[in-house]
Design an enzyme around this catalytic site. Sequence first.
Site, PDB file in Angstrom:
ATOM      1  CE  LYS A  29       8.605   2.842  -3.374  1.00  0.00           C
ATOM      2  NZ  LYS A  29       7.623   2.112  -4.228  1.00  0.00           N
ATOM      3  CB  SER A  45       7.010  -2.873  -4.267  1.00  0.00           C
ATOM      4  OG  SER A  45       7.652  -1.682  -3.872  1.00  0.00           O
ATOM      5  CB  SER A  87      15.176   5.432  -5.943  1.00  0.00           C
ATOM      6  OG  SER A  87      14.866   4.467  -4.973  1.00  0.00           O
TER       7      SER A  87
HETATM    8  P1  ADP Z   1       4.661   1.790  -2.346  1.00  0.00           P
HETATM    9  O1  ADP Z   1       4.981   2.764  -1.250  1.00  0.00           O
HETATM   10  O2  ADP Z   1       5.785   0.861  -2.673  1.00  0.00           O
HETATM   11  O3  ADP Z   1       4.054   2.430  -3.560  1.00  0.00           O
HETATM   12  P2  ADP Z   1       2.422   1.089  -0.727  1.00  0.00           P
HETATM   13  O4  ADP Z   1       2.945   0.718   0.628  1.00  0.00           O
HETATM   14  O5  ADP Z   1       1.850   2.465  -0.916  1.00  0.00           O
HETATM   15  O6  ADP Z   1       3.546   0.802  -1.804  1.00  0.00           O
HETATM   16  O7  ADP Z   1       1.298   0.079  -1.194  1.00  0.00           O
HETATM   17  C1  ADP Z   1       1.364  -1.308  -0.932  1.00  0.00           C
HETATM   18  C2  ADP Z   1      -0.055  -1.836  -0.898  1.00  0.00           C
HETATM   19  O8  ADP Z   1      -0.036  -3.250  -0.727  1.00  0.00           O
HETATM   20  C3  ADP Z   1      -0.867  -1.259   0.264  1.00  0.00           C
HETATM   21  O9  ADP Z   1      -2.186  -1.034  -0.162  1.00  0.00           O
HETATM   22  C4  ADP Z   1      -0.810  -2.394   1.293  1.00  0.00           C
HETATM   23  O10 ADP Z   1      -1.915  -2.376   2.156  1.00  0.00           O
HETATM   24  C5  ADP Z   1      -0.827  -3.622   0.386  1.00  0.00           C
HETATM   25  N1  ADP Z   1      -0.215  -4.827   0.986  1.00  0.00           N
HETATM   26  C6  ADP Z   1      -0.781  -6.046   1.030  1.00  0.00           C
HETATM   27  N2  ADP Z   1       0.020  -6.940   1.645  1.00  0.00           N
HETATM   28  C7  ADP Z   1       1.133  -6.259   2.009  1.00  0.00           C
HETATM   29  C8  ADP Z   1       2.337  -6.637   2.691  1.00  0.00           C
HETATM   30  N3  ADP Z   1       2.570  -7.894   3.105  1.00  0.00           N
HETATM   31  N4  ADP Z   1       3.285  -5.682   2.903  1.00  0.00           N
HETATM   32  C9  ADP Z   1       3.084  -4.419   2.455  1.00  0.00           C
HETATM   33  N5  ADP Z   1       1.966  -4.011   1.810  1.00  0.00           N
HETATM   34  C10 ADP Z   1       0.994  -4.914   1.591  1.00  0.00           C
END
Ligand code: ADP
Length: 201
Positions: A39, A37, A107
């Site tokens: 985070k 998402s 969480s």
């Molecule tokens: P989480 O920590 O919630 O598991 P991540 O930050 O690891 O999520 O992964 C989010 C993915 O979505 C990443 O590969 C990031 O590059 C991609 N992404 C694409 N657009 C966005 C955006 N607007 N904001 C955040 N992440 C994005």
Amino acid sequence: MSSENVVWHNHKVCKQSRAEQKKQKPCVFWFTGLSGSGKSTIAGALEQRLFEMGHHTYLLDGDNVRHGLNKDLGFSDEDRVENIRRIGEMSKLFADSGLLVLSAFISPFRADRQMVRELMDDGEFVEVFMDTPLEECERRDPKGLYKKARKGEIRNFTGIDSAYEKPESPEITLNTAVQTVEEAVDQMIDYLLTHQIIKKD
Ligand code: ADP
């Protein structure tokens, strides 16, 4: 195990004095949401922005903590609760040391997030709900985990065969399906300024 013979020490340098020295109001930004998402991405980008502004931060990230402090824990409901409890206590320690703490963990359970909120002083727990739809998280699948979960190679995967309980009244809601990283960070900086967690120079 009992802590009845362990005495709490009040130290001479308190949270308030650390906060004044650092020109920021310590608090915990608790990023919650499905895997993928955003985070880690948003917490990382926010930390970078705050660092460049001269603020003192610390980013706690799900995967990293599971490699160290919590490597004895799995993904059963019981272990997930203990995972969050330890992270909550750790976040509190970092906040006590005067930092802006960015905690990025799925969480999934409301009661666990509430438990962490109650650990913190009033106004020091800022719940950041990553309201990115499951379909978008699964489309991104940055770690290939959804694919594995759909094939049954991972069990208890949040959003697939384990529940995610949405926050009822989060302080901040972000949706990275429609917001860029920049826009999400800007929204968070606005919150920090409005709530005088940081001040404009
Ligand atoms: P989480 O920590 O919630 O598991 P991540 O930050 O690891 O999520 O992964 C989010 C993915 O979505 C990443 O590969 C990031 O590059 C991609 N992404 C694409 N657009 C966005 C955006 N607007 N904001 C955040 N992440 C994005």
